[in-house]
Design a protein around this motif. Structure first.
Motif, short mmCIF file in Angstrom:
data_model
loop_
_atom_site.label_atom_id
_atom_site.label_comp_id
_atom_site.label_asym_id
_atom_site.label_seq_id
_atom_site.Cartn_x
_atom_site.Cartn_y
_atom_site.Cartn_z
N ASP A 133 0.83 -1.21 0.00
CA ASP A 133 0.00 0.00 0.00
C ASP A 133 0.86 1.26 0.00
N ALA A 134 1.96 1.23 0.76
CA ALA A 134 2.86 2.38 0.80
C ALA A 134 3.49 2.62 -0.57
N LEU A 135 3.84 1.54 -1.26
CA LEU A 135 4.41 1.66 -2.60
C LEU A 135 3.38 2.24 -3.57
N GLN A 136 2.15 1.76 -3.52
CA GLN A 136 1.09 2.26 -4.39
C GLN A 136 0.90 3.77 -4.19
N LEU A 137 0.86 4.20 -2.95
CA LEU A 137 0.69 5.62 -2.63
C LEU A 137 1.91 6.42 -3.09
N ALA A 138 3.10 5.91 -2.83
CA ALA A 138 4.33 6.62 -3.20
C ALA A 138 4.42 6.83 -4.71
N LEU A 139 4.04 5.84 -5.49
CA LEU A 139 4.11 5.98 -6.95
C LEU A 139 3.16 7.06 -7.45
N ARG A 140 2.00 7.18 -6.84
CA ARG A 140 1.07 8.22 -7.26
C ARG A 140 1.56 9.60 -6.83
#
Length: 119
Positions: free
Chosen positions: A28-35
C-alpha cells in the motif's frame, strides 16, 4: 543516486485504508508513493491546476504548453506520467490530444491521505 521505484500499474484509483488508520503495508505504501511521485513536479502540479480549473473540462496539449511556457513534447511527457498514475485521461481528436482530470483517482488519493478532508 536514489533507488528507483519499481514499475507497476497505478492507473486505477488507489484503494487502501487511510494512512491514519493503521501502519500501512509495504504494498500500500508503494502504491501511494508511486502516485505521489507522479505529482512531485512543479510543472505537473501546474498542469493539474489548469486542468482542474478549466471551465471546458478538458484542455488541448497545445493550450497547456502555452500556459506553462514549455514545448508540447515536454508537456506531453509530463501528461504521460500523470496518465500512467491514473490521474489524467487523454483523447486524440484529429491532430490534437485533449486531457481531463480523472476526479475519481484524485478523490481516492484524497481519502487515503485524509479521510476527513473536504466533508
Amino acid at each position: 543516486m536514489p533507488k528507483a521505484l519499481p514499475v507497476i500499474d497505478v492507473s486505477a484509483p488507489i484503494c487502501c485504508a487511510p494512512v491514519s488508520a493503521a501502519p500501512m503495508s509495504d504494498d500500500d505504501a508503494l502504491q501511494l508513493a508511486l502516485r505521489l511521485k507522479a505529482l512531485a513536479d512543479p510543472v505537473r502540479i501546474k498542469l493539474m491546476s489548469i486542468l482542474l480549473t478549466t471551465d471546458a473540462g478538458e484542455v488541448c496539449t497545445c493550450d497547456l504548453a502555452t500556459s506553462v511556457d514549455l514545448a508540447e513534447s515536454t508537456v506531453s511527457h509530463h501528461l504521460g506520467q500523470l496518465r500512467k498514475a491514473g490521474m489524467v485521461e487523454s483523447q486524440r481528436r484529429g491532430m490534437n490530444v485533449y486531457h481531463r482530470v480523472r476526479t475519481e483517482a484524485l478523490d481516492a488519493l484524497r481519502m487515503v491521505l485524509d479521510p476527513n478532508c473536504c466533508r
